[in-house]
Design an enzyme around this catalytic site. Sequence first.
Site, mmCIF file in Angstrom:
data_model
loop_
_atom_site.group_PDB
_atom_site.id
_atom_site.type_symbol
_atom_site.label_atom_id
_atom_site.label_comp_id
_atom_site.label_asym_id
_atom_site.label_seq_id
_atom_site.Cartn_x
_atom_site.Cartn_y
_atom_site.Cartn_z
ATOM 1 N N GLY A 190 -7.755 1.207 -1.317
ATOM 2 C CA GLY A 190 -8.413 0.537 -0.302
ATOM 3 C C GLY A 190 -7.494 -0.198 0.598
ATOM 4 O O GLY A 190 -7.804 -0.124 1.920
ATOM 5 N N GLY A 243 -10.597 3.601 -5.569
ATOM 6 C CA GLY A 243 -10.424 3.908 -6.820
ATOM 7 C C GLY A 243 -10.099 5.247 -7.229
ATOM 8 O O GLY A 243 -9.412 5.676 -8.108
ATOM 9 N N LYS A 247 -0.320 -5.794 -8.277
ATOM 10 C CA LYS A 247 0.060 -5.798 -9.873
ATOM 11 C C LYS A 247 0.668 -4.342 -10.287
ATOM 12 O O LYS A 247 0.131 -3.445 -9.813
ATOM 13 C CB LYS A 247 -0.995 -6.107 -10.588
ATOM 14 C CG LYS A 247 -1.322 -7.722 -10.347
ATOM 15 C CD LYS A 247 -2.467 -7.945 -11.162
ATOM 16 C CE LYS A 247 -2.790 -9.469 -11.134
ATOM 17 N NZ LYS A 247 -4.170 -9.908 -11.832
ATOM 18 N N ARG A 302 -17.790 5.037 7.348
ATOM 19 C CA ARG A 302 -18.369 5.809 6.066
ATOM 20 C C ARG A 302 -19.267 6.935 6.568
ATOM 21 O O ARG A 302 -19.353 8.107 6.236
ATOM 22 C CB ARG A 302 -18.587 5.189 4.962
ATOM 23 C CG ARG A 302 -17.375 4.512 4.169
ATOM 24 C CD ARG A 302 -17.895 3.812 2.884
ATOM 25 N NE ARG A 302 -16.606 3.655 2.018
ATOM 26 C CZ ARG A 302 -16.524 2.612 1.091
ATOM 27 N NH1 ARG A 302 -17.563 2.009 1.064
ATOM 28 N NH2 ARG A 302 -15.200 2.333 0.595
HETATM 29 P P1 ADP Z 1 -4.516 -0.867 -2.596
HETATM 30 O O1 ADP Z 1 -5.958 -1.298 -2.489
HETATM 31 O O2 ADP Z 1 -3.966 -0.076 -1.561
HETATM 32 O O3 ADP Z 1 -4.612 0.051 -4.133
HETATM 33 P P2 ADP Z 1 -3.768 -3.102 -3.994
HETATM 34 O O4 ADP Z 1 -5.257 -3.711 -4.227
HETATM 35 O O5 ADP Z 1 -2.926 -2.982 -5.343
HETATM 36 O O6 ADP Z 1 -3.515 -2.054 -2.809
HETATM 37 O O7 ADP Z 1 -2.733 -4.398 -3.460
HETATM 38 C C1 ADP Z 1 -3.033 -5.025 -2.370
HETATM 39 C C2 ADP Z 1 -2.887 -6.562 -2.224
HETATM 40 O O8 ADP Z 1 -1.493 -6.643 -2.696
HETATM 41 C C3 ADP Z 1 -3.176 -7.065 -0.937
HETATM 42 O O9 ADP Z 1 -4.199 -7.888 -0.958
HETATM 43 C C4 ADP Z 1 -1.675 -7.794 -0.570
HETATM 44 O O10 ADP Z 1 -1.913 -9.101 -0.092
HETATM 45 C C5 ADP Z 1 -1.016 -8.157 -2.126
HETATM 46 N N1 ADP Z 1 0.183 -7.992 -2.195
HETATM 47 C C6 ADP Z 1 1.387 -7.487 -1.431
HETATM 48 N N2 ADP Z 1 2.380 -7.786 -1.505
HETATM 49 C C7 ADP Z 1 2.199 -9.164 -2.392
HETATM 50 C C8 ADP Z 1 3.212 -9.950 -2.811
HETATM 51 N N3 ADP Z 1 4.492 -10.069 -2.546
HETATM 52 N N4 ADP Z 1 2.620 -11.061 -3.325
HETATM 53 C C9 ADP Z 1 1.347 -11.212 -3.519
HETATM 54 N N5 ADP Z 1 0.382 -10.358 -3.221
HETATM 55 C C10 ADP Z 1 0.872 -9.300 -2.478
HETATM 56 MG MG MG Z 2 -7.008 -2.840 -3.703
#
Ligand code: ADP
Ligand code: MG
Length: 402
Positions: free
Chosen positions: A355, A378, A198, A36
């Site tokens: 992230g 975020g 989710k 960063r």
């Molecule tokens: P970002 O930070 O890029 O927005 P998220 O925080 O929504 O992404 O999601 C990231 C998490 O989703 C990771 O830690 C990953 O392990 C989890 N994940 C992805 N696929 C699955 C799955 N099939 N079951 C459980 N967790 C999952």
């Molecule tokens: Mg995340």
Amino acid sequence: MEKMSLRDVEVADKTVLVRVDFNVPLKGGEVADETRIRASLPTIRDLVERGARTILCSHLGRPKGKPDPEKSLRPAAGRLSDLIGREVRFASDCVGEEAEEAARSLANGDLLLLENLRFHAEEEANDDGFSRRLASLADLYVNDAFGSAHRAHASTEGVTKHLSPCVAGFLMEKELEYLGSALADPRRPFVAILGGAKISGKIDVMESLLEKVDALLVGGAMMFTFLRAEGERTGRSLVEEDRVETARRVAARARERGVDLRMPVDCRVSASTDGTDPGRIVSVTAIPDEAIGVDIGPGTLESYRRLIESAGTVVWNGPMGIFEVTAFSEGTFGVAGALADATMGAKTVTIVGGGDSAAAVVQAGLADKVSHVSTGGGASLEFLEGKVLPGVAALTDAGGGR
Ligand code: ADP
Ligand code: MG
């Protein structure tokens, strides 16, 4: 709305307050990851070279409104000094006499870093008196902390009421350029890829993107909630029972708009999520009752890869599987590779936000092979949701002349 940028203002002989994102991890009193700090170097170098007196401010962690030596920005001053090859002074409080004296004693080209803004509860409360005290240190304001722009805090929003002009730094400008033009005027076909843990955290992004994209490719754990909505058996995979209806609604809206909504055709299933069982590939119509879905399968990756390669713009948020576990990382790294391939030859604009998704692209060694990796987790999500970021809205509109 176009915002004024650092390149639009004279800064020589002026004291400039710069909100940076130095929210870096510390370990044993040292900066453990300087990414960063490096990201804000173009802005800081420009100010130094043009003879500004630069005052940097940032938050670090969540010190709960009072001083916490564990969350001091002092180590960041040392690291910045090493990176930029000149002295960086430090004030042990971001407002008050010491900061004021330090600001007054700056010569053109000098750098000063203020202590953690969140040592004062007034920062997050967006307190006007505190904003005034911060603003009183400088003549004009630069915001280069895109990752904090979704919060209306004193240093991102309040302070702009007391300084003029308020302009975007180079990092902020790049974020707005890529994310902004992707949403406002995307080269088509416009393909979004959504994954992650989710649906609940992504539903607003999904609904907003549905109104703009030509295709939406689903992966990650949220695929299982969609599959459940289609009546499939999903074993012990992560399904949000209370979002099955949401998934149906999204699918219906996609049909209405003629958006090509793609679900995986195959996935990797395992007995557990920790990688002790590397698992196997099954069709999404044949997920065993005792299995957990942990990644998209190779058939899915292949079809997603084709859609990515023929796209004009790709926005990706959310890993395709539990990529932290090597055995379950193929889908995520495969999509990252497909983005990198599509970017070659400037054929496709590829943007990664979020992230964990950004971390995955960095881990794959492909961060500089895609068009843009957003630094704001975020904030980039809220931007993709179509929300107005208060820290961006507060900047001076461009077009008003110098
Ligand atoms: P970002 O930070 O890029 O927005 P998220 O925080 O929504 O992404 O999601 C990231 C998490 O989703 C990771 O830690 C990953 O392990 C989890 N994940 C992805 N696929 C699955 C799955 N099939 N079951 C459980 N967790 C999952
Ligand atoms: Mg995340």
